[in-house]
Design a protein around this motif. Structure first.
Motif, mmCIF file in Angstrom:
data_model
loop_
_atom_site.group_PDB
_atom_site.id
_atom_site.type_symbol
_atom_site.label_atom_id
_atom_site.label_comp_id
_atom_site.label_asym_id
_atom_site.label_seq_id
_atom_site.Cartn_x
_atom_site.Cartn_y
_atom_site.Cartn_z
ATOM 1 N N ALA A 1 0.822 -1.214 0.000
ATOM 2 C CA ALA A 1 0.000 0.000 0.000
ATOM 3 C C ALA A 1 0.856 1.264 0.000
ATOM 4 N N ALA A 2 2.060 1.200 0.577
ATOM 5 C CA ALA A 2 2.902 2.390 0.700
ATOM 6 C C ALA A 2 3.811 2.622 -0.500
ATOM 7 N N VAL A 3 3.848 1.701 -1.448
ATOM 8 C CA VAL A 3 4.771 1.829 -2.588
ATOM 9 C C VAL A 3 4.569 3.132 -3.367
ATOM 10 N N PRO A 4 3.341 3.526 -3.746
ATOM 11 C CA PRO A 4 3.205 4.766 -4.512
ATOM 12 C C PRO A 4 3.674 6.012 -3.759
ATOM 13 N N GLY A 5 3.703 5.982 -2.461
ATOM 14 C CA GLY A 5 4.124 7.137 -1.682
ATOM 15 C C GLY A 5 5.624 7.230 -1.447
ATOM 16 N N LEU B 1 7.882 -1.750 -8.684
ATOM 17 C CA LEU B 1 8.509 -0.620 -9.374
ATOM 18 C C LEU B 1 7.596 -0.095 -10.484
ATOM 19 N N ALA B 2 6.892 -0.991 -11.168
ATOM 20 C CA ALA B 2 5.948 -0.559 -12.204
ATOM 21 C C ALA B 2 4.807 0.241 -11.580
ATOM 22 N N ARG B 3 4.308 -0.198 -10.427
ATOM 23 C CA ARG B 3 3.265 0.565 -9.727
ATOM 24 C C ARG B 3 3.781 1.937 -9.317
ATOM 25 N N HIS C 1 4.209 7.907 -10.433
ATOM 26 C CA HIS C 1 5.161 9.009 -10.569
ATOM 27 C C HIS C 1 5.598 9.160 -12.027
ATOM 28 N N PRO C 2 4.725 9.656 -12.902
ATOM 29 C CA PRO C 2 5.159 9.851 -14.292
ATOM 30 C C PRO C 2 6.230 10.940 -14.340
ATOM 31 N N LEU C 3 7.088 10.850 -15.343
ATOM 32 C CA LEU C 3 8.163 11.830 -15.480
ATOM 33 C C LEU C 3 7.570 13.197 -15.773
ATOM 34 N N GLY C 4 7.950 14.166 -14.976
ATOM 35 C CA GLY C 4 7.492 15.533 -15.178
ATOM 36 C C GLY C 4 8.505 16.294 -16.007
#
Length: 170
Positions: free
Chosen positions: A81-85, A127-129, A134-137
């Motif tokens: 659950a914490a991976v995207p953060g 890592l894919a999640r 976090h798309p490249l800005g």
């Protein structure tokens, strides 16, 4: 109770003395339940029921009280659950590899009840999640381009990437 019971003194006498000294210091003054009778519901509870009720009421983290298999299961759920953060891919990779190392160690120990029955966390999937969240800005640099076949990239066999190339003698 920071002191140890002295040898030769009965436990009851020692405990009574500790309580008396604490009362003389005023350690029991101003407590929220002072002078009130105990609740009948509390008197009917077992020690385990009381501990669960206390943890629920106080919002205590009871992860340490869980059996190892259930604690690992909860930790796995929290990790995923914490991976995207997570701030970076390296942080995601380190967290997943640390968990997988701990899970591997749990599998190597003699099994307890309930037994450990968890799958390892897939680093590439996490890592894919993370990349999806976090798309490249525009301010972030592009990922480096893959090396060509002559530079140790994926086009060369693995053994040629492990051994350094020898230069021909002239």
């Amino acid at each position: 109770m920071s002191q140890r019971k002295p040898p030769g003194v009965s436990r009851e006498t020692w405990v009574d003395r500790q309580v008396r000294e604490a009362a003389e210091r005023g350690a029991f003054e101003g407590l929220s339940g002072a002078g009130k009778p105990l609740d009948d519901a509390v008197l009917g509870q077992s020690a385990g029921e009381w501990a669960v009720e206390w943890a629920r009421r106080e919002g205590a983290d009871m992860t340490a009280a869980l059996p190892p298999a259930l604690a690992l299961r909860r930790e796995r759920e929290e990790l995923v659950a914490a991976v995207p953060g997570q701030p970076t891919e390296a942080a995601v990779r380190a967290a997943v590899e640390l968990f997988n190392t701990r899970l591997d160690a749990a599998y190597r120990r003699p099994q307890e009840v309930p037994p450990v029955a968890l799958a390892f966390v897939d680093v590439d999937r996490q890592l894919a999640r993370w990349r999806e969240a976090h798309p490249l800005g525009p301010e972030e640099p592009e990922a480096p381009a893959a090396a060509g076949p002559g530079r140790g990239g994926p086009g060369r066999p693995w053994w040629s990437r492990v051994r350094p190339r020898r230069r021909p003698r002239r």
